[in-house]
Design an enzyme around this catalytic site. Structure first.
Site, PDB file in Angstrom:
ATOM      1  N   PRO A  75       0.824  -1.214   0.000  1.00  0.00           N
ATOM      2  CA  PRO A  75       0.000   0.000   0.000  1.00  0.00           C
ATOM      3  C   PRO A  75       0.853   1.258   0.000  1.00  0.00           C
ATOM      4  O   PRO A  75       1.838   1.354   0.727  1.00  0.00           O
ATOM      5  CB  PRO A  75      -0.804  -0.123   1.299  1.00  0.00           C
ATOM      6  CG  PRO A  75       0.057  -0.958   2.199  1.00  0.00           C
ATOM      7  CD  PRO A  75       0.750  -1.932   1.290  1.00  0.00           C
ATOM      8  N   SER A  76       0.475   2.216  -0.830  1.00  0.00           N
ATOM      9  CA  SER A  76       1.150   3.513  -0.890  1.00  0.00           C
ATOM     10  C   SER A  76       0.103   4.600  -1.059  1.00  0.00           C
ATOM     11  O   SER A  76      -0.834   4.440  -1.850  1.00  0.00           O
ATOM     12  CB  SER A  76       2.129   3.576  -2.068  1.00  0.00           C
ATOM     13  OG  SER A  76       3.112   2.561  -1.969  1.00  0.00           O
ATOM     14  N   HIS A 263       7.845  -0.151   7.538  1.00  0.00           N
ATOM     15  CA  HIS A 263       7.160   0.957   6.868  1.00  0.00           C
ATOM     16  C   HIS A 263       8.074   1.627   5.833  1.00  0.00           C
ATOM     17  O   HIS A 263       8.009   2.834   5.607  1.00  0.00           O
ATOM     18  CB  HIS A 263       6.686   1.996   7.899  1.00  0.00           C
ATOM     19  CG  HIS A 263       5.393   2.660   7.538  1.00  0.00           C
ATOM     20  ND1 HIS A 263       4.211   2.417   8.192  1.00  0.00           N
ATOM     21  CD2 HIS A 263       5.089   3.568   6.592  1.00  0.00           C
ATOM     22  CE1 HIS A 263       3.243   3.156   7.684  1.00  0.00           C
ATOM     23  NE2 HIS A 263       3.748   3.862   6.696  1.00  0.00           N
ATOM     24  N   ARG A 266      10.088   4.662   6.889  1.00  0.00           N
ATOM     25  CA  ARG A 266       9.386   5.941   6.973  1.00  0.00           C
ATOM     26  C   ARG A 266       8.821   6.241   8.364  1.00  0.00           C
ATOM     27  O   ARG A 266       8.137   7.247   8.544  1.00  0.00           O
ATOM     28  CB  ARG A 266       8.243   5.969   5.945  1.00  0.00           C
ATOM     29  CG  ARG A 266       8.730   5.973   4.515  1.00  0.00           C
ATOM     30  CD  ARG A 266       7.604   5.721   3.530  1.00  0.00           C
ATOM     31  NE  ARG A 266       6.653   6.820   3.428  1.00  0.00           N
ATOM     32  CZ  ARG A 266       6.808   7.892   2.651  1.00  0.00           C
ATOM     33  NH1 ARG A 266       7.915   8.030   1.938  1.00  0.00           N
ATOM     34  NH2 ARG A 266       5.887   8.828   2.583  1.00  0.00           N
ATOM     35  N   GLY A 297      12.897  -2.727   0.733  1.00  0.00           N
ATOM     36  CA  GLY A 297      14.235  -2.865   0.164  1.00  0.00           C
ATOM     37  C   GLY A 297      14.386  -3.823  -0.988  1.00  0.00           C
ATOM     38  O   GLY A 297      15.495  -3.989  -1.512  1.00  0.00           O
ATOM     39  N   GLY A 318       6.766  -1.592  -2.742  1.00  0.00           N
ATOM     40  CA  GLY A 318       5.997  -0.352  -2.686  1.00  0.00           C
ATOM     41  C   GLY A 318       6.506   0.677  -3.670  1.00  0.00           C
ATOM     42  O   GLY A 318       5.886   0.934  -4.704  1.00  0.00           O
TER      43      GLY A 318
END
Length: 374
Positions: A75-76, A263, A266, A297, A318
């Site tokens: 999800p982004s 995350h 982030r 990553g 992502g």
């Protein structure tokens, strides 16, 4: 075939700095952001020679659904910054590849429209445990009605990590950076707490940026998951698990799967790379029936194989999906996934694996365990 680095470079050239910064930035000194990629490079292969088959099967089954590849889209938020069709195009790209797409509750397209855009896709819905339960319940139940297959609960965001010099420290600064169509679309899926939403809009927060930001920073407790299970029949996935203790707690509250994730670097800087904690978490939940996935990553097919070898049943990407989305919409997302698929198949062959069941920990060794004989 282009590499994911090529996709990223194209995105940097195409996207405005303000949205590229939003997608690419990490928190603090960005140690965790950098380590997510670097940790994969410290893992080396121990291939099995002369036992590969030219026919490679990388199909998988996650939460009872067949997928063509063991790679999905994480999800982004704010995907309309990469492409006007945003999450709809991402869902279509994942559908083209027969895999999972997780939609963010901070998406800028209606849940129902994303479901219509990929009617044969495997869609999961991400949500936070909002301050007002009505918002969470509304998102979850609309997703269930629209045909989504699972609910992904982000559990690592009681507040926002410190993002230095990027304009994303807090709600007001975040909003000031939004421009054009991205700002105009707002957070359209916040509809549950009608009275409070009306007040927010009346205050000038017409696109609900401040409201959604505040709602997601709720400092939830594990008891909230017990409540969530009463408002949906969909399986729950806990995203943001980074310790054995929390993995066991997720199992205890009835999660059907967990996503080992920091995350994308982030939130809390200084966390280990997700791949570094994956093996112990996979071991901790082995035998419970809870599936283990990982993100963070992954930039090539060899990274995918390493993650599968160390205990992940499935991996998510992502930022790379956003790079593909910015390049060519649904086709760009699909090309990113197909690039990873091709690289995974080649790496499997070189490691002596013909199917996912051939992949185990004996294929991977940490560089620290290698002894130089010079």
């Amino acid at each position: 075939m282009p590499s994911l680095d090529d996709f990223e470079q194209t995105a940097k050239e195409k996207l405005p700095d303000w949205i590229m910064n939003y997608y690419a930035t990490g928190t603090g000194e960005e140690q965790t952001l950098q380590e997510n990629k670097a940790a994969y490079k410290r893992l080396r292969f121990q291939p099995r020679i002369m036992c590969a088959d030219k026919h490679r099967d990388i199909s998988n089954r996650v939460l009872g659904y067949d997928v063509n590849i063991p790679i999905g889209v994480a999800p982004s938020a704010l995907q309309s910054g990469a492409h006007p069709r945003g999450e709809m195009a991402t869902a279509e790209g994942a559908e083209k590849c027969g895999t999972v797409m997780i939609m963010s509750s901070w998406g800028q397209v209606l849940i129902e429209d994303v479901a219509k855009s990929a009617p044969n896709g495997i869609l999961w819905m991400q949500t936070y445990l909002n301050k007002d339960r009505r918002n969470t319940q509304n998102i979850v139940q609309r997703a269930e009605k629209a045909g989504f297959k699972a609910i992904v609960v982000s559990v690592d965001s009681p507040c926002v990590g410190i993002r230095k010099n990027k304009g994303y420290q807090g709600g007001d600064q975040f909003i000031k950076t939004l421009k054009g169509e991205v700002a105009a679309k707002g957070f359209v899926n916040y509809q549950g707490a009608v009275d409070d939403i009306a007040k927010a809009r009346a205050s000038g927060d017409d696109r609900l940026f401040k409201y959604a930001w505040d709602q997601s920073l709720s400092c939830p407790k594990w008891e909230e998951v017990e409540w969530l299970k009463t408002v949906t029949k969909l399986p729950l996935i806990m995203k943001g698990i980074m310790t054995v203790e929390n993995a066991k707690q997720a199992v205890a509250v009835g999660a059907k799967a967990i996503i080992v994730s920091n995350h994308g670097g982030r939130q809390l800087d200084g966390l280990p790379a997700s791949i570094e904690v994956l093996p112990e978490i996979a071991d901790a939940v082995k035998g419970t029936g809870v599936e283990v996935y990982v993100d963070g990553g992954i930039r090539n097919g060899s990274d995918v194989l390493k993650a599968l070898a160390l205990g992940a049943k499935f991996v998510f990407v992502g930022r790379p999906a956003l790079w593909g989305l910015s390049m060519d919409g649904a086709d760009g997302v699909a090309e990113v996934l197909r690039t990873l698929e091709h690289e995974l198949k080649v790496t499997m062959t070189l490691c002596g694996c013909s199917r996912l069941s051939d992949i185990d920990r004996s294929l991977v060794i940490h560089e620290a365990k290698l002894k130089c004989k010079l």
